[in-house]
Design a protein around this motif. Structure first.
Motif, mmCIF file in Angstrom:
data_model
loop_
_atom_site.group_PDB
_atom_site.id
_atom_site.type_symbol
_atom_site.label_atom_id
_atom_site.label_comp_id
_atom_site.label_asym_id
_atom_site.label_seq_id
_atom_site.Cartn_x
_atom_site.Cartn_y
_atom_site.Cartn_z
ATOM 1 N N ILE A 244 0.842 -1.308 -0.083
ATOM 2 C CA ILE A 244 0.021 -0.185 0.084
ATOM 3 C C ILE A 244 0.918 1.189 0.110
ATOM 4 C CG2 ILE A 244 -1.931 1.470 1.454
ATOM 5 C CD1 ILE A 244 -2.715 -1.341 2.377
ATOM 6 N N LYS A 245 0.568 2.319 -0.963
ATOM 7 C CA LYS A 245 1.428 3.142 -1.276
ATOM 8 C C LYS A 245 0.707 4.629 -0.581
ATOM 9 C CE LYS A 245 4.973 5.501 -3.292
ATOM 10 N NZ LYS A 245 4.773 5.460 -4.649
ATOM 11 N N ALA A 246 1.492 5.711 0.051
ATOM 12 C CA ALA A 246 0.871 6.818 0.514
ATOM 13 C C ALA A 246 1.707 7.913 -0.111
ATOM 14 C CB ALA A 246 0.883 6.729 2.072
ATOM 15 N N VAL A 247 1.063 8.951 -0.412
ATOM 16 C CA VAL A 247 1.764 9.957 -0.930
ATOM 17 C C VAL A 247 1.218 11.251 -0.168
ATOM 18 C CG1 VAL A 247 1.813 11.465 -2.907
ATOM 19 C CG2 VAL A 247 2.113 9.180 -3.177
ATOM 20 N N ARG A 248 1.834 12.137 0.078
ATOM 21 C CA ARG A 248 1.428 13.662 0.735
ATOM 22 C C ARG A 248 2.212 14.765 0.097
ATOM 23 N NH1 ARG A 248 2.015 14.379 7.201
ATOM 24 N NH2 ARG A 248 3.917 14.157 6.704
ATOM 25 N N TYR B 202 -2.915 4.255 -2.385
ATOM 26 C CA TYR B 202 -3.116 3.508 -3.408
ATOM 27 C C TYR B 202 -2.754 2.086 -3.136
ATOM 28 C CZ TYR B 202 -2.703 8.238 -5.656
ATOM 29 O OH TYR B 202 -3.044 9.524 -5.977
ATOM 30 N N PHE B 203 -3.591 1.189 -3.521
ATOM 31 C CA PHE B 203 -3.461 -0.295 -3.480
ATOM 32 C C PHE B 203 -2.562 -0.687 -4.646
ATOM 33 C CE2 PHE B 203 -6.815 -1.499 0.020
ATOM 34 C CZ PHE B 203 -6.418 -0.332 0.810
ATOM 35 N N LEU B 204 -1.239 -0.908 -4.486
ATOM 36 C CA LEU B 204 -0.529 -1.171 -5.724
ATOM 37 C C LEU B 204 -0.823 -2.516 -6.610
ATOM 38 C CD1 LEU B 204 2.983 0.355 -4.632
ATOM 39 C CD2 LEU B 204 0.973 1.364 -6.022
ATOM 40 N N ASN B 205 -1.199 -3.442 -5.612
ATOM 41 C CA ASN B 205 -1.596 -4.697 -6.218
ATOM 42 C C ASN B 205 -2.778 -4.578 -7.186
ATOM 43 O OD1 ASN B 205 0.242 -6.201 -4.682
ATOM 44 N ND2 ASN B 205 -1.265 -6.933 -3.026
ATOM 45 N N ASP B 206 -3.690 -3.757 -7.091
ATOM 46 C CA ASP B 206 -4.752 -3.484 -7.963
ATOM 47 C C ASP B 206 -4.555 -2.470 -8.752
ATOM 48 O OD1 ASP B 206 -6.034 -6.060 -7.138
ATOM 49 O OD2 ASP B 206 -6.617 -4.696 -5.315
ATOM 50 N N ASP B 207 -3.692 -1.250 -8.417
ATOM 51 C CA ASP B 207 -3.562 -0.102 -8.992
ATOM 52 C C ASP B 207 -2.160 0.281 -9.279
ATOM 53 O OD1 ASP B 207 -4.265 2.575 -9.926
ATOM 54 O OD2 ASP B 207 -4.670 3.194 -7.726
ATOM 55 N N LEU B 208 -1.450 -0.334 -9.892
ATOM 56 C CA LEU B 208 0.071 -0.007 -10.023
ATOM 57 C C LEU B 208 0.069 1.487 -10.661
ATOM 58 C CD1 LEU B 208 2.870 -1.461 -10.021
ATOM 59 C CD2 LEU B 208 2.389 -1.859 -12.376
ATOM 60 N N SER B 209 -0.579 1.866 -11.501
ATOM 61 C CA SER B 209 -0.566 3.327 -11.718
ATOM 62 C C SER B 209 -1.096 4.407 -11.081
ATOM 63 C CB SER B 209 -1.276 3.326 -13.323
ATOM 64 O OG SER B 209 -0.791 2.461 -14.288
ATOM 65 N N GLU B 210 -1.396 4.146 -9.567
ATOM 66 C CA GLU B 210 -1.702 4.981 -8.878
ATOM 67 C C GLU B 210 -2.658 6.008 -9.319
ATOM 68 O OE1 GLU B 210 2.034 5.652 -6.028
ATOM 69 O OE2 GLU B 210 2.598 5.732 -8.336
#
Length: 462
Positions: free
Chosen positions: A397-401, A411-419
């Motif tokens: 799981i990726k977090a951006v701030r 963003y859940f990278l397993n299902d959403d690689l392109s964020e």
């Protein structure tokens, strides 16, 4: 995890076939290590990682024969912190160098207390050489390569100096190496690396070959083999630079096979961050034309995947079986990996984890990371602000701030690689945890205060 589609380039003009010759193997069982670093090469700029227009047969073959890591991360989204992380095993939050210098030399030099992988290997009996772009300390400072564990150095001391591919001279140890008029520095680095590998080695060696390709400016000696392409001239030059580097890496691998060093040499190839912006071309047209970030969103300077996820190949045919790994790894892992291979105890305060179990197919013995962290700070000019990124490795799981007061994007990278699908509002508990991690992970820095305000510029306008 969704599998990243990787395609094989069928073009190959170099074959790394072991041939009998005068072996120059080391007298020790410790392996030689060659780390080849490209500059601003995107995740999708290599054929094996999906590139369709730029020819990279040598790297494609290297990838086919070696271990490819599909989720490997740079130390940062720009040069200085990424290279500092590689050398020290500390991620951006804990490392001393957190960003590019921005005209302040004190930001561009490692301190005496910053222990590098080269120092550790040198103390363990390795012969060490740095060839190419350094950028972590000028002559007379604590961060100069000769003061950071390298026996030999040829190259650029600073990032700004490395923006000139046709300099009058390069640094060589404590002196200068004069170049011929019109001599391309990349070619000098390849020649120096070949000379180093051709010499007789009585010790195991560590060669850090930090190429400057494909960082701008785009002005190679020729545009082979793209002369006839109906592309903008700048695009042809960019492609030619990458293919030139690929050709020279092929020469190096062939030399290892010829002189017998390949049997005891690990070769790693990667990039220091994501693909560059278009440098004034507008809307990242060159990045888009070549699909340089592949399936990823973001470019250099972004903490999105496209700014920090990079191609990574480990090649050692005698030891490492061909295959791919989607286990998340990062630049901070190189120092403990090299120490592990060299029989050295790494420092206790580093953030990296040895990748040796992964290299040899013992995935169950790899401890694995729990969290990873990156940042980018714009300190001056018209735009000021910060970007922070964190990865919950166990759950991908990726977090951006954007700015310390900004809202968390999730963003859940397993299902959403392109964020593309921000799910922060659907998972407030996870967002809160990721925010707490970002708030706590960073060592305070007077040189690198993190601005409260964010800097939100999409990759299409960078």
């Amino acid at each position: 995890m969704n599998k990243i589609i990787i395609r094989y380039c069928l073009i190959s003009f170099l074959f790394f076939i072991p041939m009998k010759g005068k072996a120059q193997s080391t007298t020790s069982k410790k392996p030689n290590i060659i780390f080849i670093l490209s500059d601003d090469l995107g995740y999708g700029d290599i054929g094996f990682f999906g590139q369709k227009k730029i020819l990279t047969p040598s790297l494609d073959k290297m990838a086919k024969e070696g271990m490819v890591f599909t989720q490997h991360y740079a130390g940062g989204p720009v040069c200085s912190p990424s290279r500092a992380c590689l050398m020290t095993g500390l991620h951006q939050g804990h490392g001393y160098i957190k960003g590019n210098p921005g005209g302040m030399p004190e930001r561009e030099q490692l301190r005496d207390e910053d222990t590098t992988v080269a120092e550790l290997l040198q103390n363990a009996g390795y012969e060490t050489a740095c060839i190419g772009k350094w950028g972590l300390g000028q002559p007379g400072t604590s961060g100069y390569p000769l003061n950071k564990g390298f026996n030999y150095f040829v190259g650029y001391d600073t990032h700004v100096a490395a923006h000139n591919y046709y300099p009058e001279s390069l640094h060589r140890n404590n002196g200068k190496l004069k170049l011929k008029d019109g001599e391309y520095s990349h070619d000098v680095f390849t020649r120096e690396a070949m000379n180093f590998l051709n010499k007789k080695h009585d010790k195991p060696f560590f060669l850090y070959l930090a190429y400057t390709i494909p960082h701008g400016p785009f002005n190679p000696p020729d545009i082979t083999p793209y002369e006839a392409k109906d592309w903008p001239d700048k695009f042809k030059k960019y492609a030619a630079m990458i293919t030139r580097m690929d050709r020279d890496i092929g020469k190096i691998l062939q030399l290892l096979a010829t002189n017998g060093l390949g049997k005891n040499t690990l070769v790693i190839f990667t990039s220091d961050n994501g693909p560059q912006s278009s440098y004034g071309q507008g809307s990242n047209s060159m990045t888009k034309f070549f699909d340089s970030n592949g399936p990823l969103r973001g470019i250099k300077r972004d903490v999105l995947e496209g700014g920090i996820r990079i191609p990574y190949i480990a090649w050692w045919p005698e030891k490492i079986k061909a295959g791919t790994s989607d286990v998340p790894t990062a630049f901070q892992d190189f120092l403990p990996t090299a120490c592990d291979l060299g029989g050295i105890k790494p420092p206790g305060n580093i953030d990296g984890i040895s990748m040796v179990p992964l290299l040899f197919g013992n995935n169950d013995k790899f401890k694995g990371h729990e969290m990873m962290y990156w940042e980018f700070i714009r300190m001056g000019g018209k735009t000021k602000g910060s970007r922070q990124g964190a990865l919950d490795v166990r759950n991908n799981i990726k977090a951006v701030r954007y700015g310390t007061k900004g809202e968390i994007e999730l963003y859940f990278l397993n299902d959403d690689l392109s964020e593309k699908n921000n799910v922060a509002k659907q998972y407030p508990g996870i967002s809160k945890q990721m925010k707490a991690y970002m708030d706590s992970v960073r060592t305070p820095s007077k040189l690198w205060p993190i601005p409260e305000e964010g800097w939100v510029v999409s990759e299409d306008k960078e």
